[in-house]
Motif scaffolding. Structure first.
Motif, PDB file in Angstrom:
ATOM      1  N   SER A 150      36.997  69.093  27.672  1.00 46.56           N
ATOM      2  CA  SER A 150      38.175  68.611  26.958  1.00 46.56           C
ATOM      3  C   SER A 150      38.734  69.773  26.152  1.00 46.56           C
ATOM      4  O   SER A 150      38.845  69.722  24.932  1.00 46.56           O
ATOM      5  CB  SER A 150      37.795  67.430  26.065  1.00 46.56           C
ATOM      6  OG  SER A 150      37.477  66.302  26.836  1.00 46.56           O
TER       7      SER A 150
ATOM      8  N   SER B 207      40.955  68.584  30.541  1.00 42.11           N
ATOM      9  CA  SER B 207      42.119  67.930  29.947  1.00 42.11           C
ATOM     10  C   SER B 207      43.379  68.739  30.221  1.00 42.11           C
ATOM     11  O   SER B 207      43.339  69.959  30.359  1.00 42.11           O
ATOM     12  CB  SER B 207      41.913  67.772  28.441  1.00 42.11           C
ATOM     13  OG  SER B 207      41.548  69.010  27.856  1.00 42.11           O
TER      14      SER B 207
ATOM     15  N   ALA C 292      46.879  61.888  29.855  1.00 38.69           N
ATOM     16  CA  ALA C 292      46.427  60.760  29.023  1.00 38.69           C
ATOM     17  C   ALA C 292      47.387  59.582  29.104  1.00 38.69           C
ATOM     18  O   ALA C 292      48.609  59.747  29.065  1.00 38.69           O
ATOM     19  CB  ALA C 292      46.275  61.205  27.568  1.00 38.69           C
TER      20      ALA C 292
ATOM     21  N   SER D 139      50.811  63.724  25.944  1.00 37.51           N
ATOM     22  CA  SER D 139      50.182  64.223  27.164  1.00 37.51           C
ATOM     23  C   SER D 139      51.053  65.292  27.819  1.00 37.51           C
ATOM     24  O   SER D 139      52.250  65.103  28.032  1.00 37.51           O
ATOM     25  CB  SER D 139      49.966  63.058  28.139  1.00 37.51           C
ATOM     26  OG  SER D 139      49.224  63.475  29.261  1.00 37.51           O
TER      27      SER D 139
ATOM     28  N   GLY E 217      43.533  57.706  27.359  1.00 40.12           N
ATOM     29  CA  GLY E 217      43.328  58.732  26.346  1.00 40.12           C
ATOM     30  C   GLY E 217      43.898  58.350  24.991  1.00 40.12           C
ATOM     31  O   GLY E 217      43.995  59.194  24.108  1.00 40.12           O
TER      32      GLY E 217
ATOM     33  N   THR F 165      44.243  64.002  25.257  1.00 39.74           N
ATOM     34  CA  THR F 165      43.804  64.230  26.631  1.00 39.74           C
ATOM     35  C   THR F 165      42.309  64.537  26.663  1.00 39.74           C
ATOM     36  O   THR F 165      41.669  64.421  27.706  1.00 39.74           O
ATOM     37  CB  THR F 165      44.595  65.366  27.298  1.00 39.74           C
ATOM     38  OG1 THR F 165      44.551  66.538  26.481  1.00 39.74           O
ATOM     39  CG2 THR F 165      46.035  64.969  27.530  1.00 39.74           C
ATOM     40  N   SER F 166      41.734  64.899  25.526  1.00 40.47           N
ATOM     41  CA  SER F 166      40.286  65.035  25.412  1.00 40.47           C
ATOM     42  C   SER F 166      39.577  63.752  25.774  1.00 40.47           C
ATOM     43  O   SER F 166      38.486  63.761  26.327  1.00 40.47           O
ATOM     44  CB  SER F 166      39.895  65.382  23.974  1.00 40.47           C
ATOM     45  OG  SER F 166      40.122  66.705  23.700  1.00 40.47           O
TER      46      SER F 166
ATOM     47  N   CYS G 274      39.934  63.029  29.760  1.00 43.31           N
ATOM     48  CA  CYS G 274      39.099  63.867  30.624  1.00 43.31           C
ATOM     49  C   CYS G 274      37.748  63.233  30.937  1.00 43.31           C
ATOM     50  O   CYS G 274      37.367  63.140  32.111  1.00 43.31           O
ATOM     51  CB  CYS G 274      38.943  65.245  29.975  1.00 43.31           C
ATOM     52  SG  CYS G 274      37.812  66.355  30.822  1.00 43.31           S
TER      53      CYS G 274
END
Length: 802
Positions: A305, A338, A361, A522, A542, A572-573, A576
């Protein structure tokens, strides 16, 4: 920027900050840490160490030890503290692919997995193609997910190993000992934990954006860096690990919100944590060291991520993630990263190498609502997580921040609740309405701090972008409303002699529609280096994801409460590890599949519809495109039996390196295995990137005059042997798409067949904008969908420096 940078520990994840002065990393010296990348590891460990030592001694005349890390398992190289002049000299030596300064970097569930399951329409066979004697109850137990992050909180119930079998014998990793971490902290779930010396002296560059609501307390930004322990001091790594592979835990919640059974995407998979990040950021040399160890340890999936912000167009040969991922994939490991959080701007997607599975995300069908009640009991929908102690009845004075403008202050600054813009006597004891639309100077959290500092008892922020991303505000009554709702609030304030209101504590609303939607933060395509690979590849939940947390975080603990064991964060972490969990399950059921086959299975079985059976949109309401979500939203059962897969071969990646400008000598240095007869095409250019065997298609320089011919090869993995697939095309207006042949007749499993796609114009004119469509193969049982994008723009980017 006046805001703190810690939000990127959850969202931007991996903010690369190059040395502003590459020759100076320590006060009073002219030395910095440089990474010397020497390509594939072709000799034994001992020989590699000797090679590195000889290379160093041929340049350096100093006696002190300058090495920071040595890479010898998956690839060759080292990181060392040297001068800029010495770095230039080493770069000229035979066998050296590149030398670049080390980088200081900063980081990019209960309902989400159930939501993905409900969104999946594909039914799978009761007897999956496991390739072994696994029972269905142990699906995923032989998969090992390696996670590069801030570490892990091993005592979390999400990492219990109840009912798990023995650790796979192929595992070669270890659990290191540290002051606050022992090998006994590992078990049959958490089977590996490594950390890396943070001795590299890197200059930190402050981030310059306040687009996103801050998701973490300011105090974390000044916490000491700790890379020498696997124990998580930030929370991010623990959250990511439990999302990907957390054990099933009943009655998990964030102080009663989002309550349910928490579980990871592959709860039977094993976890190996590689601590490369702290609250102060991540170090590129440590990231490469983790890749090197993970390859030797025997992981199946690597989840990162992490990713550079869009404004740093980092070159392939200087990108530790792209370099490490290339060698991991070459060793049979799928790498999931990510996409970054610099959206919704175009060309903001990162981690764009074709061997990486890049994840955007999306939202899920849960919403955290904190309503505003005006005088007369008019209710306005608000968003955010707070545990408001205010009464339910609207009896607290309400004021618009503009009306509390300090003498001599700017009206716009007062309206936005900026520091030193409002009169304390007018704010004290009131709920304050603040504008947060289009204000890039201060974050929502900073404005809350301003209002609290002036004695305000609550805040209503007008914010269109962030309203579907719930920030956590503890006990302070804070909520976000949209502009179209703010008109009614402001009208009430202006028409009332004594406006009053209250802010209600947050409640979680499920089955929210529409969902999924692509989150505003995102990152979006197209790729900044070449428009001939479509990025991102896939989208996954996400936003507002509940997962395990460190047990000693008091930064936002509501008054009278213990620190949370689970937390709700976005980025987005968080997307992922959802895909990493799916990849681990696919790998477990199909152990012989290559990373590209798993990637293809995930992409070609994605969905493009939401829970209203309508096209997925962005959170602003517009129809999402492949630049927003790649192939679509990931599904959980579809990738287990995709029917056909696109296998991107080593030769495809080698050709890609040719097409983006590497010569054959450079490619031979990088690649572990390369055919003896391989040579770069004479006329290599980025246009040819479109022809690597990727699950999606991207075409640039389409002028409407000449047609574009694209080839693809698919492998039959449906298990039916003899089968016939027919093609259907969804083409945009003005584009003619012809597929030859229009049927693929397979006679056996694992058979490969190729087809051509010819793109031409029905108007013989250039496109005014990029257009999208899809090609779908079906045999009545499986649907194998590939999105495509056609652009008139150039696919070359001279700014992308190798």
């Amino acid at each position: 920027m006046k805001g703190n940078t810690i939000f990127f520990l959850f969202c931007s994840l991996f903010l690369v900050s190059f040395l502003e002065d590459t020759g100076a990393a320590q006060a009073g010296t002219n030395y910095g840490v440089y990474i010397v990348y020497m390509g594939a590891a072709a000799s034994t460990n001992g020989s590699l160490r000797d090679d590195h030592a000889r290379l160093m001694s041929s340049v350096l005349r100093r006696k002190e030890n300058t090495l920071v890390h040595t890479y010898r398992h998956g690839f060759s190289g080292f990181a060392a503290r040297i001068s800029e002049k010495e770095a230039r000299s080493i770069a000229q030596k035979p066998g050296v692919v590149s030398v670049f300064p080390d980088t200081q970097v900063e980081l990019h569930t209960t309902r989400s997995w159930d939501f993905l399951k409900y969104q999946t329409s594909v039914k799978i066979d009761s007897k999956p193609n496991t390739g072994n004697d696994q029972s269905s109850s142990s699906v995923g137990s032989d998969s090992i997910i390696g996670i590069l992050d801030t570490g892990i909180w091993p005592e979390s119930e999400s990492f219990n190993d109840k009912d798990m079998g023995p650790i796979p014998s192929r595992w070669k990793g270890t659990c290191v000992k540290a002051d606050d971490f022992n090998p006994s902290n590992c078990n049959r779930k958490l089977i590996g934990a490594r950390s890396y010396d943070d001795s590299a002296d890197i200059k930190t560059t402050t981030t310059t954006t306040t687009k996103y609501q801050k998701k973490y307390d300011d105090s974390a930004a000044t916490a000491p860096a700790k890379l020498h322990t696997p124990r998580d001091t930030v929370g991010h790594g623990t959250h990511v690990a439990s999302t990907a592979a957390g054990s099933t835990v009943a009655s998990a919640s964030y102080y009663g919100l989002a309550d349910g059974t928490a579980k990871g995407g592959s709860p039977s998979s094993r976890i190996a944590m590689y601590t490369v990040c702290s609250s102060a950021g991540c170090v590129g040399s440590a990231i490469l060291a983790a890749f090197d160890d993970a390859i030797a340890d025997g992981v199946d999936v690597l989840s990162l991520s992490l990713g550079a912000p869009s404004y740093i167009r980092i070159g392939l040969k200087s990108d530790p993630i792209a370099i490490g991922a290339f060698h991991a994939v070459d060793h049979g490991i799928i790498v999931v990263c990510s996409a970054g959080n610099d959206g919704p701007e175009s060309e903001s997607v990162v981690n764009i190498a074709p061997w990486i599975l890049t994840v955007a995300a999306s939202t899920i069908d849960r919403d955290f609502q904190s309503k505003v009640v005006l005088g007369g009991n008019k209710v306005i929908k608000g968003e955010g997580i707070n545990f408001s102690p205010l009464k339910q009845s609207p009896e607290y004075p309400l004021i618009y921040a503009k009306n509390a403008k300090k003498s001599g202050a700017n009206e716009a600054e007062a309206r936005n609740c900026n520091p030193d813009s409002m009169d304390k006597d007018l704010i004290k004891g009131k709920i304050v309405v603040c504008n947060n639309v289009g204000d890039e100077n201060y974050s929502a959290r900073e404005k809350i701090s301003v209002v609290k500092g002036l004695g305000g008892i609550g805040i209503v922020l007008i914010d269109d972008k962030s309203s579907r991303v719930a920030s956590t505000y503890g006990s302070f009554p804070a909520t976000l409303i949209k502009s179209n709702d703010s008109a009614e609030v402001l009208s009430y304030i202006n028409s009332s002699s004594n406006p009053v209101a209250t802010i209600l504590p947050t409640v979680a609303v499920t089955e929210y529609k529409p969902a999924p939607a692509i989150a505003y933060f995102s990152a979006r395509g197209p790729s900044y280096d070449t428009m001939n690979v479509l990025k991102p590849d896939i989208a996954a939940p996400g936003v507002d994801i509940l997962a395990a947390w460190i047990a000693n975080d008091t930064s936002q603990t509501p008054q009278g409460k213990e620190p949370p064991l689970y937390n709700v964060i976005s980025g987005t972490s968080m997307a992922c590890p959802h895909v990493s969990g799916v990849a681990a399950t696919v790998k477990s059921q199909n152990p012989t599949w290559s990373p590209s086959a798993i990637k293809s299975a995930i992409m070609t079985t994605a969905t493009q519809t939401n829970n209203m059976k309508a096209p997925i949109t962005t959170d602003s309401g517009s129809i999402a495109t492949p630049y927003d979500y790649g192939a679509g939203e990931v599904t959980t059962s579809g990738p287990l039996q995709p029917g056909l897969v696109y296998e991107t071969r080593t030769t495809d990646y080698l050709n890609y390196l040719c097409y983006i400008g590497l010569d054959i000598d450079g490619i031979k240095a990088i690649a572990k295995t390369i055919p003896n007869d391989f040579a770069c095409p004479r006329d290599s250019n980025s246009d040819y990137v479109s022809n690597i065997n990727y699950p999606s298609i991207a075409i640039s320089k389409f002028d409407g005059k000449a047609s574009k011919n694209i080839s693809r090869t698919v492998t039959n993995v449906g298990g039916d042997g003899k089968t016939v697939y027919a093609v259907s095309v969804d083409a945009p207006s003005g584009i003619v798409v012809k597929v030859i042949p229009d049927q693929l007749t397979f006679t056996k499993n694992n058979e490969k067949l190729s087809y051509q796609v010819i793109f031409s114009s029905s108007t013989a004119t250039s496109l005014k904008e990029d257009v999208f469509g899809s090609i779908t193969w079906t045999n009545g049982k499986f649907k194998v969908r590939s999105p495509f994008v056609v652009s008139s723009k150039s696919g070359d980017n001279d700014e992308y420096v190798l």
